[in-house]
Structure formats: structure tokens, C-alpha cells
Write an enzyme that holds these catalytic residues in place. Structure first.
Site, PDB file in Angstrom:
ATOM      1  N   LYS A   8       0.428   4.570  15.249  1.00  0.00           N
ATOM      2  CA  LYS A   8       0.032   5.966  15.497  1.00  0.00           C
ATOM      3  C   LYS A   8      -1.394   6.218  15.015  1.00  0.00           C
ATOM      4  O   LYS A   8      -2.218   6.794  15.722  1.00  0.00           O
ATOM      5  CB  LYS A   8       1.006   6.942  14.803  1.00  0.00           C
ATOM      6  CG  LYS A   8       2.447   6.776  15.248  1.00  0.00           C
ATOM      7  CD  LYS A   8       3.394   7.732  14.537  1.00  0.00           C
ATOM      8  CE  LYS A   8       3.512   7.542  13.040  1.00  0.00           C
ATOM      9  NZ  LYS A   8       4.168   6.291  12.622  1.00  0.00           N
ATOM     10  N   ARG A  22      11.872   4.026   4.789  1.00  0.00           N
ATOM     11  CA  ARG A  22      11.149   4.819   5.806  1.00  0.00           C
ATOM     12  C   ARG A  22      11.808   4.659   7.168  1.00  0.00           C
ATOM     13  O   ARG A  22      11.896   5.609   7.945  1.00  0.00           O
ATOM     14  CB  ARG A  22       9.676   4.389   5.851  1.00  0.00           C
ATOM     15  CG  ARG A  22       8.880   4.935   4.667  1.00  0.00           C
ATOM     16  CD  ARG A  22       7.659   4.094   4.347  1.00  0.00           C
ATOM     17  NE  ARG A  22       6.645   4.099   5.369  1.00  0.00           N
ATOM     18  CZ  ARG A  22       5.616   3.244   5.400  1.00  0.00           C
ATOM     19  NH1 ARG A  22       5.486   2.336   4.454  1.00  0.00           N
ATOM     20  NH2 ARG A  22       4.725   3.314   6.345  1.00  0.00           N
ATOM     21  N   ARG A  80       8.326  15.480  12.360  1.00  0.00           N
ATOM     22  CA  ARG A  80       9.145  14.339  11.969  1.00  0.00           C
ATOM     23  C   ARG A  80      10.596  14.725  11.752  1.00  0.00           C
ATOM     24  O   ARG A  80      11.413  13.866  11.441  1.00  0.00           O
ATOM     25  CB  ARG A  80       8.596  13.827  10.635  1.00  0.00           C
ATOM     26  CG  ARG A  80       8.374  12.346  10.573  1.00  0.00           C
ATOM     27  CD  ARG A  80       7.689  12.165   9.260  1.00  0.00           C
ATOM     28  NE  ARG A  80       7.467  10.851   8.858  1.00  0.00           N
ATOM     29  CZ  ARG A  80       6.295  10.209   8.967  1.00  0.00           C
ATOM     30  NH1 ARG A  80       5.284  10.758   9.592  1.00  0.00           N
ATOM     31  NH2 ARG A  80       6.146   9.034   8.455  1.00  0.00           N
ATOM     32  N   ARG A 135      -0.865  -4.430   6.419  1.00  0.00           N
ATOM     33  CA  ARG A 135      -1.884  -3.381   6.619  1.00  0.00           C
ATOM     34  C   ARG A 135      -2.804  -3.225   5.409  1.00  0.00           C
ATOM     35  O   ARG A 135      -2.383  -3.215   4.265  1.00  0.00           O
ATOM     36  CB  ARG A 135      -1.219  -2.034   6.892  1.00  0.00           C
ATOM     37  CG  ARG A 135      -2.242  -0.895   6.948  1.00  0.00           C
ATOM     38  CD  ARG A 135      -1.669   0.370   7.501  1.00  0.00           C
ATOM     39  NE  ARG A 135      -0.439   0.775   6.866  1.00  0.00           N
ATOM     40  CZ  ARG A 135       0.365   1.708   7.349  1.00  0.00           C
ATOM     41  NH1 ARG A 135       0.056   2.339   8.458  1.00  0.00           N
ATOM     42  NH2 ARG A 135       1.478   2.028   6.706  1.00  0.00           N
ATOM     43  N   ARG A 170      -1.646   0.606   0.937  1.00  0.00           N
ATOM     44  CA  ARG A 170      -0.876   1.802   0.604  1.00  0.00           C
ATOM     45  C   ARG A 170       0.275   1.467  -0.330  1.00  0.00           C
ATOM     46  O   ARG A 170       0.919   0.421  -0.196  1.00  0.00           O
ATOM     47  CB  ARG A 170      -0.321   2.430   1.892  1.00  0.00           C
ATOM     48  CG  ARG A 170      -1.203   3.511   2.431  1.00  0.00           C
ATOM     49  CD  ARG A 170      -0.799   3.969   3.802  1.00  0.00           C
ATOM     50  NE  ARG A 170       0.593   4.354   3.954  1.00  0.00           N
ATOM     51  CZ  ARG A 170       1.106   4.834   5.077  1.00  0.00           C
ATOM     52  NH1 ARG A 170       0.319   4.991   6.132  1.00  0.00           N
ATOM     53  NH2 ARG A 170       2.378   5.158   5.167  1.00  0.00           N
TER      54      ARG A 170
END
Ligand code: AP5
Ligand code: MG
Length: 243
Positions: free
Chosen positions: A36, A195, A111, A151, A184
Site C-alpha cells: 500500500k 496483524r 480498517r 522491509r 519498524r
């Protein structure tokens, strides 16, 4: 740039007669790691509209140590969702900024169905606002796990990298800024699983809500970044010109 934004879905750029789609509100939907944020940054290049990432806004609040940030920090660290009322209020404030006039990309919001109903109601109360267009990005579980754990991002320009799939030229440093890349706090396998649970329970119904409303497209997110971006642009153009 001169524009005729109020006329609906098109605007003229400069002195030429090129007609461009007025993007309006665009929702990027999808599980953690589908891309996203990566795609929002690509779409900015096409439409020059802001990315509104609730995850990024919450992380900025955490970094500044605001009251919201102090509440959000623990919740995000567990991979759960921050309460709807707090997130809606944060988004409401962001949408008051003038850069959202011709459109914006919502990344990670709504969400929950409560957030979706809030957003739908807000847009319905603005007769001049274009209806939103929703794009759901699909990627399989194992690929998502690889994306999340690999990431890294630049704290200065926010460029997103992946140590497995598209690493920076110099290991650990941003190609653009030269800054040391960061990871992160919630990008661990354990928090990713939570998540994903939150996504399945609370966000998957949001995807079905927008699918049912129409102006909805699904794209395969397991392709090169530029190919996916071109697909999203084409889908938004098509949906904007569909009655
Ligand atoms: P948020 O920051 O929104 O996290 P998320 O939804 O888990 O999504 P990610 O940011 O992890 O993934 P992404 O889809 O943006 O992927 P990216 O482009 O980075 O939310 C974090 C937390 O904040 C939540 O858990 C919650 O606690 C809270 N929160 C946020 N919004 C909320 C809301 N509305 N309500 C309540 N709570 C909220 O890409 C991932 C990786 O893949 C990168 O390494 C990238 O380089 C790589 N990649 C991307 N595209 C490709 C490709 N095509 N090929 C190969 N690699 C790719
Ligand atoms: Mg993101």
C-alpha cells in the site's frame, strides 16, 4: 496548472488540451505488506495528491510522544488496531488540509466497518466530493511475511526498500539521502501474525463492503512495482469514468 475540478472527473493541464482524470479519494486496501505504501508513493507521481497513511501518522505521533502516540505505541507493538474514534479524529484533521482538494490516497484506512461507515458518511455529507474508488491489492501469505521481515525505510525521505527483493545499492543506507535505514518495531514475524489476524477479523469485511458498493478493483500485488502501479492507475481511470 489551470483546472476545472468542480466539473466532475476531468481537468485540463496547462495550455494543451490534454485531459486528465481528477483522482478524488482513492482507497488502497490490503493486508500488511501488500504494498500500500509503496504504491501510494508511485501514484503520487501520477496525480500529485497526498498519501494519507494512518500507520505513518500514528508512528509520527509515537515519535513526537503526543497523547495519541502514547496510547497507540503499545497497541501497534502488539499488532492490534488503535481505537476507531482516535483514528477517525486523526483522519478528519488531516482531511481539512488544502492539499486534499483534488484527491488523496488513503493507505491503511478505513480498517474496520466503523471507520468505513464514518468515511462514507463524511463523503455523503459533501455533495461536491467525488465518490471514492477502492483498490484491493492481493499477495499470498508467505510472500507477505518475506516483505514484512525484509522491509527497511529511510527516515528522511520515507523511501521503502526490501533487503530480499529490492535492496538499496549500499547495504543499510538510502540511495537518495544516504541516511541509515530503519526497521519498524512491528516488523517481526510474531507481530506480523497478529496483524494478519486483525486484518482477517476486522479489515477483510471492509474490502467486501467496498466490493459491494462498486467502484472497486482488485489487483495482483505480486508483480513488479511499476506494473502494479500502472494497473492501479488504469483501474482508477476506468472506475472514475464509470457511471
Ligand atoms: P500500517 O503502517 O498501515 O501497517 P500495515 O497495514 O500492516 O501495512 P504495512 O505498512 O506493513 O504494508 P504496506 O502494504 O504499506 O506495504 P509496503 O509498501 O511498506 O499500520 C501499522 C499499525 O498501525 C497497525 O497494525 C495498527 O496498530 C495501526 N493502524 C494503522 N492504521 C490504522 C487504522 N486505520 N485503524 C486502527 N489502527 C491502525 O511494502 C512492504 C514491503 O514489501 C517493503 O519492503 C516493500 O519494499 C516490499 N514491496 C512492496 N511492493 C513490492 C513488490 N511489488 N514486489 C516486491 N516487493 C515489494
Ligand atoms: Mg504501509
Amino acid at each position: 496548472m489551470s483546472s476545472s475540478v468542480s466539473s466532475g472527473v476531468s481537468m485540463q493541464s496547462g495550455r494543451d488540451t490534454e485531459t486528465k482524470t481528477v483522482p478524488g479519494p482513492i482507497l488502497l486496501l490490503g493486508a500488511p505488506g501488500v504494498g500500500k505504501g509503496t504504491q501510494a508513493k508511485e501514484l503520487i507521481k501520477t496525480w500529485n495528491i497526498p498519501q494519507i497513511s494512518t500507520g505513518d501518522l500514528l508512528r509520527a505521533n509515537v515519535a513526537k510522544g503526543t497523547k495519541l502516540g502514547m496510547i497507540a505505541k503499545q497497541i501497534m507493538g502488539r499488532g492490534e488496531l488503535v481505537p476507531d474514534s482516535l483514528v477517525n479524529e486523526m483522519v478528519a484533521l488531516r482531511l481539512l488540509e488544502p492539499d486534499t482538494a483534488t484527491g488523496y490516497i488513503l493507505d491503511g484506512f478505513p480498517r474496520t466497518l466503523v471507520q468505513a461507515n464514518w468515511l462514507d458518511g463524511r463523503l455523503a455529507a459533501q455533495p461536491e466530493a467525488l465518490p471514492l474508488v477502492a483498490v484491493s491489492i492481493q499477495v499470498n501469505y508467505n510472500q507477505l511475511l518475506r516483505r514484512i521481515t525484509g522491509r527497511r525505510s529511510c527516515p528522511v525521505c520515507q523511501t521503502i526498500y526490501n533487503v530480499f527483493m529490492h535492496p538499496p545499492q549500499r547495504d543499510g543506507f538510502c540511495d537518495v539521502e544516504g541516511a541509515a535505514l530503519i526497521q519498524r518495531a512491528d516488523d517481526t514475524e510474531e507481530v506480523f501474525k497478529e496483524r494478519m489476524r486483525a486484518y482477517a477479523a476486522l479489515t477483510a469485511p471492509v474490502v467486501e463492503h467496498y466490493r459491494a458498493l462498486g467502484r472497486f478493483a482488485e489487483v495482483d500485488g505480486d508483480r513488479p512495482i511499476a506494473t502494479i502501479a500502472a494497473g492501479i492507475v488504469a483501474a482508477v481511470e476506468r472506475l472514475r469514468h464509470t457511471a
